[in-house]
Design an enzyme around this catalytic site. Structure first.
Site, PDB file in Angstrom:
ATOM      1  N   GLY A  14       0.834  -1.204   0.000  1.00 26.42           N
ATOM      2  CA  GLY A  14       0.000   0.000   0.000  1.00 26.42           C
ATOM      3  C   GLY A  14       0.862   1.245   0.000  1.00 26.42           C
ATOM      4  N   GLY A 117       6.445  -2.653   3.418  1.00 29.89           N
ATOM      5  CA  GLY A 117       6.063  -3.139   4.737  1.00 29.89           C
ATOM      6  C   GLY A 117       6.341  -4.634   4.846  1.00 29.89           C
ATOM      7  N   GLY A 119       4.770  -7.419   4.003  1.00 28.92           N
ATOM      8  CA  GLY A 119       4.610  -8.267   2.817  1.00 28.92           C
ATOM      9  C   GLY A 119       5.756  -8.095   1.834  1.00 28.92           C
ATOM     10  CB  THR A 140       3.338   0.012   7.116  1.00 26.69           C
ATOM     11  OG1 THR A 140       1.980  -0.036   7.569  1.00 26.69           O
ATOM     12  CG2 THR A 140       4.219  -0.362   8.284  1.00 26.69           C
ATOM     13  CG  ASP A 142      -1.454  -0.533   9.257  1.00 27.39           C
ATOM     14  OD1 ASP A 142      -2.044   0.515   8.927  1.00 27.39           O
ATOM     15  OD2 ASP A 142      -1.850  -1.663   8.939  1.00 27.39           O
ATOM     16  NE  ARG A 177     -26.670  12.519  14.805  1.00 30.42           N
ATOM     17  CZ  ARG A 177     -26.741  13.053  13.600  1.00 30.42           C
ATOM     18  NH1 ARG A 177     -25.688  13.609  13.051  1.00 30.42           N
ATOM     19  NH2 ARG A 177     -27.869  13.026  12.928  1.00 30.42           N
ATOM     20  N   GLY A 185      -5.519  -0.009  10.489  1.00 26.46           N
ATOM     21  CA  GLY A 185      -4.808  -0.718  11.545  1.00 26.46           C
ATOM     22  C   GLY A 185      -5.316  -2.136  11.537  1.00 26.46           C
ATOM     23  CG  HIS A 287      -7.641   3.898   0.749  1.00 24.00           C
ATOM     24  ND1 HIS A 287      -8.800   3.176   0.905  1.00 24.00           N
ATOM     25  CD2 HIS A 287      -6.651   2.997   0.527  1.00 24.00           C
ATOM     26  CE1 HIS A 287      -8.525   1.888   0.766  1.00 24.00           C
ATOM     27  NE2 HIS A 287      -7.239   1.752   0.542  1.00 24.00           N
ATOM     28  CD  GLN A 289      -6.953   6.149   8.490  1.00 25.91           C
ATOM     29  OE1 GLN A 289      -6.588   5.736   9.576  1.00 25.91           O
ATOM     30  NE2 GLN A 289      -7.862   5.527   7.772  1.00 25.91           N
TER      31      GLN A 289
HETATM   32  O1  F6P Z   1      -1.090  -1.927   5.528  1.00 22.15           O
HETATM   33  C1  F6P Z   1      -1.506  -0.636   5.328  1.00 22.15           C
HETATM   34  C2  F6P Z   1      -2.996  -0.581   5.089  1.00 22.15           C
HETATM   35  O2  F6P Z   1      -3.338   0.766   4.928  1.00 22.15           O
HETATM   36  C3  F6P Z   1      -3.840  -1.246   6.179  1.00 22.15           C
HETATM   37  O3  F6P Z   1      -4.032  -0.437   7.292  1.00 22.15           O
HETATM   38  C4  F6P Z   1      -5.100  -1.538   5.438  1.00 22.15           C
HETATM   39  O4  F6P Z   1      -5.788  -2.624   6.018  1.00 22.15           O
HETATM   40  C5  F6P Z   1      -4.619  -1.894   4.075  1.00 22.15           C
HETATM   41  O5  F6P Z   1      -3.389  -1.262   3.896  1.00 22.15           O
HETATM   42  C6  F6P Z   1      -5.600  -1.501   3.002  1.00 22.15           C
HETATM   43  O6  F6P Z   1      -5.153  -1.926   1.778  1.00 22.15           O
HETATM   44  P1  F6P Z   1      -5.864  -1.535   0.388  1.00 22.15           P
HETATM   45  O7  F6P Z   1      -5.306  -0.211  -0.040  1.00 22.15           O
HETATM   46  O8  F6P Z   1      -5.477  -2.605  -0.540  1.00 22.15           O
HETATM   47  O9  F6P Z   1      -7.320  -1.440   0.638  1.00 22.15           O
END
Ligand code: F6P
Length: 364
Positions: A14, A117, A119, A140, A142, A177, A185, A287, A289
């Site tokens: 990612g 990261g 992977g 990453t 995360d 609310r 994460g 995304h 983030q």
């Molecule tokens: O590993 C980083 C991350 O942003 C995770 O927090 C999230 O689960 C994943 O990638 C989302 O991946 P994709 O962009 O393929 O939806």
């Protein structure tokens, strides 16, 4: 030691704010200090298999340090050791790692820097075991990679999530609310924890601490009794309630991390609304983030990682990942970094600090 004359670089998995700053630092240091040529493979390991690359020069990397994304492109689908192809309409997987190595040899590369990261670094490790000179750079949002204090991109993601909590606060208070913010994460709750503390959340839910809806509702009700008629809950996408499974949105077969999470916020909102009469709304930050400009901290960390990665190549410290330890950047074997995931320690000072402020983790 042999003189290094050509290196390759790729971004895998990612995307993450700060990738361009790493590419820029690698290219600038390699060319200006060591007279090394730099080649960037496009779309991660896919470019390595398909021999799809560009030559990086000082002009190409000029002015990209503050930009989000990656000028090289990336993918979390293509693993050269189980490479996905379609022939005559039939989908199949095959080991294309020798093809990738052949491409690197033909180009005359002395080493490959993999920015990725868990992977991507696992794939990088396999190439290292096959004799490729690899250096890793920890990426990453995360922040769940072992053996480094921080991965670049994390602080930018926290900044975005914290800003979202600030915005949710004003509307939550106006409408009385419960507002749930679902953040990224997958296996670790670093973003939820940091953003939740920084944004003043009332409840933080992370994969490392299983929650029970009852405790969350107690927290919301006790706030109500104190005339605080709103609550903010930050939940990591990988969090789970007791005896519940992760909320999986879809499974992508040809990905090296096939599970795409999403939906835990809505699941919790339903539980809260079933047990109380308080309207509960959900925001999935997703995304957002990952996109946008890196914060200054990440620009600096990315620059340091890029510069250090080139030095590690020149010193032939192959099989290592550059890593932040305290204030220093050091080399750590990739084998150590991918052994496990760096999770939030439930008894850590950070979690205890949050509890001291009255933040609930939904477990008591
Ligand atoms: O590993 C980083 C991350 O942003 C995770 O927090 C999230 O689960 C994943 O990638 C989302 O991946 P994709 O962009 O393929 O939806």
């Amino acid at each position: 030691m042999n003189k290094i004359s050509k290196i390759g670089v790729l971004t895998g998995g990612g995307d993450c704010p700060g990738l361009n700053a790493v590419i820029r630092a690698i290219t600038k240091k390699a060319i200006s200090i060591y007279d090394i040529e730099v080649y960037g493979f496009l779309d991660g390991f896919k470019g390595l298999v398909n021999n799809n690359y560009i030559k990086l020069d000082l002009l190409r990397v000029s002015g990209i340090g503050h930009l989000g994304g990656t000028i090289l492109g990336t993918t979390n689908r293509d693993n050269p050791f189980e490479f996905y192809s379609i022939k005559n309409g039939i989908e199949f997987k095959s080991d294309q790692s020798d093809q990738a190595i052949e491409n690197m040899k033909k180009l005359g590369l002395d080493a490959l820097i993999v920015i990725g990261g868990d992977g991507s670094l696992n794939i990088a490790l396999k190439f290292y075991e096959k004799g490729v000179n690899i250096i890793g750079v920890p990426k990453t949002i995360d922040n769940d990679l072992m053996c480094t204090d921080v991965t670049f991109g994390f602080n930018t993601a926290v900044n975005t999530a914290s800003d979202a909590i600030d915005k949710l606060h004003t509307t939550a208070e106006s409408h009385h609310r419960v507002m749930i913010l679902e953040v990224m994460g997958r296996y670790a709750g670093w973003i939820a924890l940091h953003a939740g503390i920084s944004g003043g959340a009332d409840v933080i839910l992370i994969p490392e601490i299983q929650y029970e809806a009852e405790y969350i509702i107690n927290k919301i009700r006790s706030r109500y009794e104190k005339n605080k008629k709103f609550s903010i809950i930050v939940i990591a996408e990988g969090a789970t309630g007791k005896n519940q499974d992760m909320a999986i949105q879809k499974v992508v077969d040809n990905s090296h991390d096939p599970i795409r999470l999403g939906g835990i916020g809505n699941r919790l909102a339903k539980e809260i609304e079933e047990l109380t009469d308080i309207e509960t709304r959900v925001t999935v930050l997703g995304h957002l983030q990952r996109g946008g400009s890196p914060v200054p901290y990440d620009r600096i960390l990315s620059t340091r990682y890029g510069v250090a990665a080139v030095k590690s190549v020149v010193d032939q410290k192959y099989g290592n990942m550059v890593s932040l330890q305290g204030t220093e950047i050091v080399n750590i074997p990739i084998t150590e970094a991918v052994k496990d995931i760096k999770r939030v320690e439930p008894n850590s000072h950070l979690v205890e600090s949050a509890r001291s402020l009255g933040i609930s983790f939904g477990d008591r």
